[in-house]
Design a protein around this motif. Sequence first.
Motif, PDB file in Angstrom:
ATOM      1  N   GLU A   5       0.879  -1.180   0.000  1.00 35.61           N
ATOM      2  CA  GLU A   5       0.000   0.000   0.000  1.00 35.61           C
ATOM      3  C   GLU A   5       0.909   1.221   0.000  1.00 35.61           C
ATOM      4  N   ARG A   6       0.664   2.143  -0.921  1.00 31.64           N
ATOM      5  CA  ARG A   6       1.509   3.328  -1.039  1.00 31.64           C
ATOM      6  C   ARG A   6       0.664   4.595  -1.018  1.00 31.64           C
ATOM      7  N   ALA A   7       1.238   5.634  -0.421  1.00 36.01           N
ATOM      8  CA  ALA A   7       0.602   6.951  -0.384  1.00 36.01           C
ATOM      9  C   ALA A   7       0.876   7.696  -1.684  1.00 36.01           C
ATOM     10  N   GLU A   8       0.024   8.659  -1.990  1.00 35.63           N
ATOM     11  CA  GLU A   8       0.233   9.517  -3.145  1.00 35.63           C
ATOM     12  C   GLU A   8       1.495  10.354  -2.925  1.00 35.63           C
ATOM     13  N   ARG A   9       2.250  10.560  -4.019  1.00 32.31           N
ATOM     14  CA  ARG A   9       3.471  11.360  -3.944  1.00 32.31           C
ATOM     15  C   ARG A   9       3.508  12.334  -5.115  1.00 32.31           C
ATOM     16  N   PRO A  10       3.862  13.595  -4.856  1.00 31.63           N
ATOM     17  CA  PRO A  10       3.997  14.532  -5.970  1.00 31.63           C
ATOM     18  C   PRO A  10       5.215  14.183  -6.823  1.00 31.63           C
ATOM     19  N   CYS A  11       5.167  14.547  -8.089  1.00 30.06           N
ATOM     20  CA  CYS A  11       6.269  14.265  -9.000  1.00 30.06           C
ATOM     21  C   CYS A  11       6.254  15.260 -10.151  1.00 30.06           C
ATOM     22  N   VAL A  12       7.338  15.255 -10.904  1.00 28.03           N
ATOM     23  CA  VAL A  12       7.417  15.990 -12.168  1.00 28.03           C
ATOM     24  C   VAL A  12       7.931  15.019 -13.213  1.00 28.03           C
ATOM     25  N   ALA A  13       7.521  15.224 -14.458  1.00 30.50           N
ATOM     26  CA  ALA A  13       7.912  14.297 -15.521  1.00 30.50           C
ATOM     27  C   ALA A  13       7.775  14.959 -16.885  1.00 30.50           C
ATOM     28  N   VAL A  14       8.460  14.372 -17.855  1.00 29.09           N
ATOM     29  CA  VAL A  14       8.326  14.760 -19.255  1.00 29.09           C
ATOM     30  C   VAL A  14       7.754  13.545 -19.986  1.00 29.09           C
ATOM     31  N   SER A  15       6.731  13.783 -20.787  1.00 33.08           N
ATOM     32  CA  SER A  15       6.067  12.709 -21.522  1.00 33.08           C
ATOM     33  C   SER A  15       6.618  12.619 -22.938  1.00 33.08           C
ATOM     34  N   VAL A  16       6.677  11.383 -23.450  1.00 35.05           N
ATOM     35  CA  VAL A  16       7.160  11.152 -24.810  1.00 35.05           C
ATOM     36  C   VAL A  16       6.482   9.909 -25.365  1.00 35.05           C
ATOM     37  N   GLU A  17       6.347   9.864 -26.686  1.00 31.34           N
ATOM     38  CA  GLU A  17       5.890   8.666 -27.385  1.00 31.34           C
ATOM     39  C   GLU A  17       7.056   8.176 -28.228  1.00 31.34           C
ATOM     40  N   ALA A  18       7.425   6.905 -28.043  1.00 36.13           N
ATOM     41  CA  ALA A  18       8.545   6.354 -28.814  1.00 36.13           C
ATOM     42  C   ALA A  18       8.460   4.831 -28.839  1.00 36.13           C
ATOM     43  N   PRO A  19       8.719   4.227 -29.993  1.00 32.93           N
ATOM     44  CA  PRO A  19       8.831   2.768 -30.040  1.00 32.93           C
ATOM     45  C   PRO A  19      10.195   2.348 -29.494  1.00 32.93           C
ATOM     46  N   LEU A  20      10.354   1.060 -29.217  1.00 38.17           N
ATOM     47  CA  LEU A  20      11.627   0.569 -28.671  1.00 38.17           C
ATOM     48  C   LEU A  20      12.814   0.915 -29.564  1.00 38.17           C
ATOM     49  N   ARG A  21      12.632   0.903 -30.866  1.00 37.29           N
ATOM     50  CA  ARG A  21      13.748   1.180 -31.767  1.00 37.29           C
ATOM     51  C   ARG A  21      14.244   2.617 -31.635  1.00 37.29           C
ATOM     52  N   GLU A  22      13.466   3.491 -30.987  1.00 39.55           N
ATOM     53  CA  GLU A  22      13.860   4.885 -30.771  1.00 39.55           C
ATOM     54  C   GLU A  22      14.007   5.202 -29.285  1.00 39.55           C
ATOM     55  N   TRP A  23      14.343   4.184 -28.477  1.00 42.25           N
ATOM     56  CA  TRP A  23      14.347   4.345 -27.022  1.00 42.25           C
ATOM     57  C   TRP A  23      15.376   5.364 -26.532  1.00 42.25           C
ATOM     58  N   GLY A  24      16.365   5.656 -27.345  1.00 43.56           N
ATOM     59  CA  GLY A  24      17.333   6.687 -26.984  1.00 43.56           C
ATOM     60  C   GLY A  24      16.677   8.031 -26.724  1.00 43.56           C
ATOM     61  N   ARG A  25      15.564   8.309 -27.415  1.00 49.22           N
ATOM     62  CA  ARG A  25      14.825   9.559 -27.181  1.00 49.22           C
ATOM     63  C   ARG A  25      14.221   9.590 -25.788  1.00 49.22           C
ATOM     64  N   VAL A  26      13.817   8.423 -25.286  1.00 46.44           N
ATOM     65  CA  VAL A  26      13.261   8.337 -23.928  1.00 46.44           C
ATOM     66  C   VAL A  26      14.383   8.566 -22.920  1.00 46.44           C
ATOM     67  N   ASN A  27      15.461   7.822 -23.054  1.00 45.94           N
ATOM     68  CA  ASN A  27      16.582   7.942 -22.115  1.00 45.94           C
ATOM     69  C   ASN A  27      17.177   9.352 -22.115  1.00 45.94           C
ATOM     70  N   ALA A  28      17.100  10.050 -23.249  1.00 50.02           N
ATOM     71  CA  ALA A  28      17.648  11.407 -23.340  1.00 50.02           C
ATOM     72  C   ALA A  28      16.896  12.398 -22.458  1.00 50.02           C
ATOM     73  N   LEU A  29      15.708  12.036 -21.991  1.00 49.83           N
ATOM     74  CA  LEU A  29      14.930  12.930 -21.130  1.00 49.83           C
ATOM     75  C   LEU A  29      15.434  12.956 -19.696  1.00 49.83           C
ATOM     76  N   VAL A  30      16.202  11.953 -19.289  1.00 51.72           N
ATOM     77  CA  VAL A  30      16.674  11.878 -17.900  1.00 51.72           C
ATOM     78  C   VAL A  30      17.449  13.139 -17.507  1.00 51.72           C
ATOM     79  N   PRO A  31      18.501  13.533 -18.234  1.00 51.60           N
ATOM     80  CA  PRO A  31      19.211  14.743 -17.815  1.00 51.60           C
ATOM     81  C   PRO A  31      18.347  15.994 -17.904  1.00 51.60           C
ATOM     82  N   GLU A  32      17.399  16.016 -18.837  1.00 49.94           N
ATOM     83  CA  GLU A  32      16.506  17.178 -18.946  1.00 49.94           C
ATOM     84  C   GLU A  32      15.669  17.347 -17.684  1.00 49.94           C
ATOM     85  N   VAL A  33      15.131  16.254 -17.153  1.00 50.72           N
ATOM     86  CA  VAL A  33      14.308  16.326 -15.935  1.00 50.72           C
ATOM     87  C   VAL A  33      15.156  16.812 -14.759  1.00 50.72           C
TER      88      VAL A  33
END
Length: 156
Positions: A5-33
């Motif tokens: 059981e977990r409590a609600e937690r605030p967060c921030v995030a960047v959303s993206v749509e990408a297939p696995l073959r373009e997963w580098g675009r997803v990982n590239a968001l880490v330093p941006e966040v």
Amino acid sequence: MNIEERAERPCVAVSVEAPLREWGRVNALVPEVFAWLAERGIAPAGPLFYRYRVAGDMDAPFVVEVGVPVAEPAEGDDRVLAGTIPAGRYATLTHHGHPDGLYGSITRLQREAADQGLEWAMEGEVLAGCFEFYLTDPEVEPDMDRWSIELAYLIR
């Protein structure tokens, strides 16, 4: 698999749509966040996460948010979403090893949940709480074979 059981937690995030073959675009968001947080003097209050809204494959895009929990609600902008990690019961399993091996752990979590009659929480056609929490800091442990990644899926 564990049930927590977990409590609600605030967060921030960047959303993206990408297939696995373009997963580098997803990982590239880490330093941006993390840069966005640093610019605002906001400290992370938990590990980096990937939140899956829609599952894809090599060609069909995933809808994923790359984010970080924060101690207090933050105000997002036109790029960074301010939101929450929802409260509720989660099925969890910790994957140890390279992220490329996550598929086996995800399959195990899904199989064990199905064996117990559990279903994932949904918001219409979108997963309500399907997370990968990256418990290992790559700056402390750069060897991805030694990483720990917690899978946490919100149960209906």
